[in-house]
Scaffold this motif. Sequence first.
Motif, short mmCIF file in Angstrom:
data_model
loop_
_atom_site.label_atom_id
_atom_site.label_comp_id
_atom_site.label_asym_id
_atom_site.label_seq_id
_atom_site.Cartn_x
_atom_site.Cartn_y
_atom_site.Cartn_z
N GLN A 6 -0.51 -8.50 18.72
CA GLN A 6 0.58 -8.49 17.75
C GLN A 6 0.05 -8.49 16.30
O GLN A 6 0.57 -7.79 15.42
N GLU A 7 -0.98 -9.30 16.10
CA GLU A 7 -1.56 -9.34 14.74
C GLU A 7 -2.19 -8.00 14.37
O GLU A 7 -2.10 -7.54 13.23
N ILE A 8 -2.87 -7.38 15.38
CA ILE A 8 -3.48 -6.07 15.12
C ILE A 8 -2.39 -5.04 14.82
O ILE A 8 -2.55 -4.20 13.92
N SER A 9 -1.30 -5.11 15.52
CA SER A 9 -0.20 -4.17 15.28
C SER A 9 0.39 -4.38 13.88
O SER A 9 0.84 -3.44 13.23
N ALA A 10 0.40 -5.65 13.43
CA ALA A 10 0.95 -5.93 12.09
C ALA A 10 0.03 -5.43 10.98
O ALA A 10 0.47 -5.15 9.87
N VAL A 11 -1.25 -5.30 11.28
CA VAL A 11 -2.19 -4.83 10.27
C VAL A 11 -1.98 -3.35 9.95
O VAL A 11 -2.17 -2.89 8.84
N GLY A 12 -1.54 -2.60 10.94
CA GLY A 12 -1.36 -1.16 10.75
C GLY A 12 -0.44 -0.82 9.60
O GLY A 12 -0.81 -0.03 8.71
N PRO A 13 0.79 -1.39 9.55
CA PRO A 13 1.67 -1.08 8.40
C PRO A 13 1.06 -1.48 7.05
O PRO A 13 1.27 -0.81 6.04
N LYS A 14 0.35 -2.59 7.09
CA LYS A 14 -0.27 -3.02 5.84
C LYS A 14 -1.32 -2.01 5.37
O LYS A 14 -1.41 -1.68 4.17
N LEU A 15 -2.13 -1.50 6.34
CA LEU A 15 -3.12 -0.49 5.96
C LEU A 15 -2.45 0.77 5.45
O LEU A 15 -2.92 1.41 4.49
N GLU A 16 -1.34 1.12 6.09
CA GLU A 16 -0.61 2.29 5.64
C GLU A 16 -0.09 2.09 4.21
O GLU A 16 -0.13 3.00 3.37
N MET A 18 -1.46 0.16 1.98
CA MET A 18 -2.61 0.21 1.08
C MET A 18 -3.03 1.66 0.82
O MET A 18 -3.42 2.01 -0.29
N ASP A 19 -2.94 2.49 1.88
CA ASP A 19 -3.27 3.91 1.68
C ASP A 19 -2.33 4.55 0.67
O ASP A 19 -2.75 5.33 -0.22
N ASN A 20 -1.04 4.22 0.79
CA ASN A 20 -0.08 4.78 -0.17
C ASN A 20 -0.38 4.31 -1.60
O ASN A 20 -0.28 5.07 -2.57
N ALA A 21 -0.74 3.01 -1.69
CA ALA A 21 -1.08 2.47 -3.01
C ALA A 21 -2.32 3.16 -3.58
O ALA A 21 -2.41 3.44 -4.79
N MET A 22 -3.31 3.43 -2.71
CA MET A 22 -4.51 4.12 -3.18
C MET A 22 -4.20 5.53 -3.65
O MET A 22 -4.77 6.01 -4.65
N VAL A 23 -3.29 6.20 -2.92
CA VAL A 23 -2.92 7.55 -3.36
C VAL A 23 -2.26 7.51 -4.74
O VAL A 23 -2.55 8.31 -5.62
N THR A 24 -1.37 6.53 -4.91
CA THR A 24 -0.71 6.39 -6.21
C THR A 24 -1.72 6.06 -7.30
O THR A 24 -1.68 6.62 -8.41
N LEU A 25 -2.65 5.13 -7.00
CA LEU A 25 -3.67 4.75 -7.98
C LEU A 25 -4.57 5.94 -8.33
O LEU A 25 -4.94 6.12 -9.49
N THR A 26 -4.90 6.72 -7.29
CA THR A 26 -5.74 7.90 -7.54
C THR A 26 -5.02 8.89 -8.47
O THR A 26 -5.62 9.46 -9.39
#
Length: 312
Positions: A6-16, A18-26
Amino acid sequence: MDRILQEISAVGPKLEGMDNAMVTLTAETRSMRLEIAGFQSQISRLDHRVAAVESLVALQTDRDQELLHLRNKLTDQEDRSRRNNICFLGFPEGIEGTDILSYLRDTLPKLADTTFDPPLEFQRAHRFGLKRQNGKDRPRPIIACFLRHGQARQMLQTTRTQGPLRLGSLEIRLSADFSKETADRRRAFLSLRPRLRHLNVKFGLFEPARMLITKNGESRTFYDSEDLKTFLEGLHDPTQPIEAAAQFPQDTQSQARGAGQPETVLDTDGRSTIDPEARGRDLERLTKSFDDRGQVLQAVTMHTQLSDRDKS
């Protein structure tokens, strides 16, 4: 185990996220780099414009200095060309008849009660100004160019020692002839006479336009009325001594002869150019408006350093 999944599954949305935030920052970083590049281009153009302005200022300063030097030489030459001229004020209109040269040649020795050897001779003489239509108006001055400079000096010296000439009940006054620039400088000095008398300062105005003052047994020569005003403002303390006479330039003829000593004798025949400090005063006013160009260069340098840091 289920909890770990369950914790691993919860990490996935968070990584997603962060990816969106990195795209915006880039994207924002790319936009900032484009803006920095634009700033660098503007700063580069500003640097070139500042350099061009400095070149123009330096060129204009040289030109103004040369122009001022030529103007001073022209004024000096004009004053020298008028050295034999004397203005006579007070002769009634028309008293000279049709031959003004003969009238002056016969009348002046009698009025001055002196003899001239050889007899007076003139190159030319005439009245100047519009002819008076009304006999009650003040008569026009007569300007006469003496053939010999010594006789012109003798005539002026006679009036200095004996006072104005007398033609019956009329008073005839004499004055030397100067260029407009020199006449304005003399007029500025003469306007300070009441203040000089109030401060109990001995003074004398010498040709072409220099004021010699004496206070507490010490003397100083001024070539600029503004310098004299500044000096008089400091005389509120009666114990303040007058500074030693400043080093002023000699006349152009003395410079041509290679004379290296400063002028110390003030006579009625003396000539000098304008004080170099007075010459530089106009140039200082010209370049004063560009005093901030150093700050502009400093700002350009600072922006360039910031841009280089952002690139790194």
